[in-house]
Design a protein around this motif. Structure first.
Motif, mmCIF file in Angstrom:
data_model
loop_
_atom_site.group_PDB
_atom_site.id
_atom_site.type_symbol
_atom_site.label_atom_id
_atom_site.label_comp_id
_atom_site.label_asym_id
_atom_site.label_seq_id
_atom_site.Cartn_x
_atom_site.Cartn_y
_atom_site.Cartn_z
ATOM 1 N N GLU A 54 87.393 79.197 -32.266
ATOM 2 C CA GLU A 54 88.323 80.325 -32.171
ATOM 3 C C GLU A 54 88.091 81.040 -30.847
ATOM 4 O O GLU A 54 87.039 80.886 -30.215
ATOM 5 N N ARG A 55 89.105 81.780 -30.443
ATOM 6 C CA ARG A 55 88.955 82.652 -29.277
ATOM 7 C C ARG A 55 88.920 84.094 -29.751
ATOM 8 O O ARG A 55 89.784 84.517 -30.531
ATOM 9 N N VAL A 56 87.944 84.835 -29.282
ATOM 10 C CA VAL A 56 87.845 86.255 -29.589
ATOM 11 C C VAL A 56 87.842 87.004 -28.272
ATOM 12 O O VAL A 56 86.900 86.864 -27.469
ATOM 13 N N ASP A 57 88.922 87.768 -28.030
ATOM 14 C CA ASP A 57 89.087 88.485 -26.761
ATOM 15 C C ASP A 57 88.916 87.551 -25.567
ATOM 16 O O ASP A 57 88.290 87.893 -24.561
ATOM 17 N N GLY A 58 89.464 86.343 -25.722
ATOM 18 C CA GLY A 58 89.464 85.392 -24.625
ATOM 19 C C GLY A 58 88.273 84.463 -24.576
ATOM 20 O O GLY A 58 88.326 83.428 -23.909
ATOM 21 N N GLU A 59 87.186 84.803 -25.259
ATOM 22 C CA GLU A 59 85.982 83.961 -25.215
ATOM 23 C C GLU A 59 86.013 82.943 -26.353
ATOM 24 O O GLU A 59 86.322 83.280 -27.499
ATOM 25 N N SER B 51 85.125 81.254 -21.044
ATOM 26 C CA SER B 51 84.249 82.418 -20.997
ATOM 27 C C SER B 51 84.968 83.750 -20.830
ATOM 28 O O SER B 51 84.341 84.809 -20.945
ATOM 29 N N ARG B 52 86.270 83.741 -20.574
ATOM 30 C CA ARG B 52 86.987 85.004 -20.351
ATOM 31 C C ARG B 52 88.480 84.785 -20.476
ATOM 32 O O ARG B 52 88.966 83.642 -20.502
ATOM 33 N N GLU B 53 89.207 85.891 -20.522
ATOM 34 C CA GLU B 53 90.661 85.832 -20.470
ATOM 35 C C GLU B 53 91.113 85.794 -19.011
ATOM 36 O O GLU B 53 90.405 86.237 -18.109
ATOM 37 N N ASP C 92 82.356 80.572 -13.983
ATOM 38 C CA ASP C 92 83.188 80.434 -15.178
ATOM 39 C C ASP C 92 82.694 79.261 -16.024
ATOM 40 O O ASP C 92 82.138 78.283 -15.500
ATOM 41 N N LEU C 93 82.924 79.352 -17.318
ATOM 42 C CA LEU C 93 82.567 78.275 -18.236
ATOM 43 C C LEU C 93 83.826 77.525 -18.653
ATOM 44 O O LEU C 93 84.828 78.153 -19.033
ATOM 45 N N LEU C 94 83.773 76.190 -18.574
ATOM 46 C CA LEU C 94 84.849 75.338 -19.066
ATOM 47 C C LEU C 94 84.356 74.599 -20.304
ATOM 48 O O LEU C 94 83.203 74.146 -20.352
ATOM 49 N N ALA C 95 85.228 74.466 -21.282
ATOM 50 C CA ALA C 95 84.895 73.750 -22.516
ATOM 51 C C ALA C 95 85.817 72.552 -22.667
ATOM 52 O O ALA C 95 87.029 72.648 -22.444
ATOM 53 N N VAL C 96 85.230 71.403 -23.051
ATOM 54 C CA VAL C 96 85.961 70.160 -23.266
ATOM 55 C C VAL C 96 85.779 69.762 -24.726
ATOM 56 O O VAL C 96 84.660 69.452 -25.151
ATOM 57 N N PRO C 97 86.863 69.780 -25.533
ATOM 58 C CA PRO C 97 86.726 69.430 -26.942
ATOM 59 C C PRO C 97 86.608 67.924 -27.150
ATOM 60 O O PRO C 97 86.713 67.137 -26.210
ATOM 61 N N ALA C 98 86.395 67.539 -28.413
ATOM 62 C CA ALA C 98 86.321 66.131 -28.825
ATOM 63 C C ALA C 98 85.264 65.374 -28.036
ATOM 64 O O ALA C 98 85.476 64.251 -27.590
#
Length: 421
Positions: free
Chosen positions: A14-19, A333-335, A370-376
């Protein structure tokens, strides 16, 4: 504001306030404590996907395909949930045993098992060895006889089904290094060879047609051919084999725009429709359990034109370089309200082919840190990771209900230097 993520992401994402949050924990806190790159394994997601397979096949056997990703802690989850485990090397067998998997719930695969690996399998008491060649049948029979045991065996069959997947991960066609050809009559001969050995017990037939398959048609075609072979074995040798293991291979979505794959229940239903009612069905899901459960987390190091460089790359995810596997990535990591730019996310290795995600829209204000996330990212990434350029492999961090713990620690330079005399 909370936004639940779906499809290619773990159930708790989930994203909470962009994170981005996984398992109730924000990625900024996880990066601060464990560093990047890192694999974030959603334990609740992994367990839920295991239960989906168990619910789909209550009267059969669910073997987790360890080659996708395995570590002792994950094996402990499998034991607790009631799954079995597939291994294909002595190293995977060692991990399974270290995690407490009862040896009788382990199946040993592989097209070129060494005599030492076969000996350890028999001495350990693994539940089944999947025979892949006539040479292996002879070796295994001699080993079992010498140890005074009767080893349970399945014969791996190449059913001649060309699955709709990349050639590097298709294994069911006639031109394959795996198994015995059905059409050439070798599979029937192999079954007869095993049945003739007093130290071996033939308990079933096995096939696996490939990986990342997104429809049930190929699976059903293989099931029908294998059912025909079961009938041939009975006619030729007077033996009705009780079990048919149809392997794994169910694909997953790597990007939100990817088609939704069949559910475990849908696949099992298609297999059941193609099989006689008295056959015990076994399946070997790996990617479909581990893949969606894990997110890879990276930190941006430089932004240069259309190239965004992160602190990992082909050493922690070789799949894009090997066969063009597509992924997505998000700013985690942010909006950002910045207009998007089409960029390519690349790694830190000395290869032009060190690309993680090609031509993806990301916010135009991406910056170092900045943090990037890669799913799967749970299947065939940590298990295929390397030390190319002497880069240490990332950790696997299990997250669940707001708590995190290391299940595979980050490698260090000391680990790498320890190999040198």
């Amino acid at each position: 504001m909370t936004q639940v993520l779906e499809h290619a992401w773990p159930y708790t994402a989930e994203r909470v306030d962009g994170e981005l949050r996984i398992g109730g924990i924000g990625v900024r806190a996880l990066a601060a404590e464990y560093g990047t790159p890192a694999y974030l394994l959603d334990e609740a997601d992994f367990r839920a996907r295991c239960r989906e397979w168990l619910d789909a096949l209550p009267d059969g056997d669910v073997h987790y395909g360890g080659k996708a990703f395995v570590c002792p802690e994950l094996v402990r989850w499998l034991v607790e949930l009631g799954l079995r485990l597939d291994v294909c090397t002595g190293g995977e067998l060692a991990v399974g045993l270290a995690g407490g998997m009862p040896p009788e719930r382990i199946t040993f695969h592989g097209n070129n098992k060494s005599p030492a690996e076969l000996r350890r399998a028999v001495e350990t008491g693994v539940g089944c060895v999947v025979a892949d060649s006539f040479t292996e049948i002879d070796r295994l029979a001699a080993l079992a006889a010498g140890l005074g045991v009767r080893q349970r065996v399945m014969v791996r069959v190449t059913p001649g089904v060309d699955a709709a997947t990349h050639a590097s991960i298709a294994t069911g066609g006639e031109d394959s290094k795996f198994g015995f050809s059905l059409s050439a009559g070798l599979a029937l001969r192999a079954a007869g060879r095993v049945l003739a050995e007093p130290a071996l017990e033939l308990v079933g037939l096995h096939s696996h047609i490939g990986s990342q398959i997104l429809d049930t048609t190929s699976f059903a075609a293989a099931a029908r051919r294998m059912a025909g072979l079961l009938a041939e074995v009975e006619r030729e040798y007077g033996v009705r084999l009780p079990t048919l293991d149809l392997g794994g291979g169910l694909g997953i979505a790597y990007r939100p725009e990817d088609p939704r794959p069949p559910s475990p229940a849908e696949l099992v239903a298609a297999l059941r429709e193609a099989l006689p009612g008295d056959v015990r069905l076994a399946v070997e899901p790996g990617r479909s359990i581990a893949g969606p459960s894990t997110v890879a987390l990276y930190e941006v190091g430089t932004v240069k034109g259309r190239y965004v460089s992160v602190d990992g790359g082909m050493s922690d995810n070789p799949r894009p370089a090997m066969y063009g596997a597509p992924y997505t990535a998000v700013l985690a990591s942010r909006e950002s309200d910045a207009a998007e730019s089409v960029v390519t996310v690349v790694g830190k290795h000395c290869e032009s082919g060190d690309v993680l995600v090609r031509n993806i829209p990301l916010p135009g204000d991406l910056r170092p840190g900045d943090l990037l996330a890669v799913p799967a990212s749970g299947a065939y990434q940590r298990s295929m990771a390397s030390n190319y350029n002497h880069v240490a492999r990332p950790p696997v961090i299990a997250v669940r209900d707001g708590a995190a713990r290391v299940v595979v620690r980050r490698e260090t330079e000391e680990d790498l230097l320890r190999l040198y005399p």
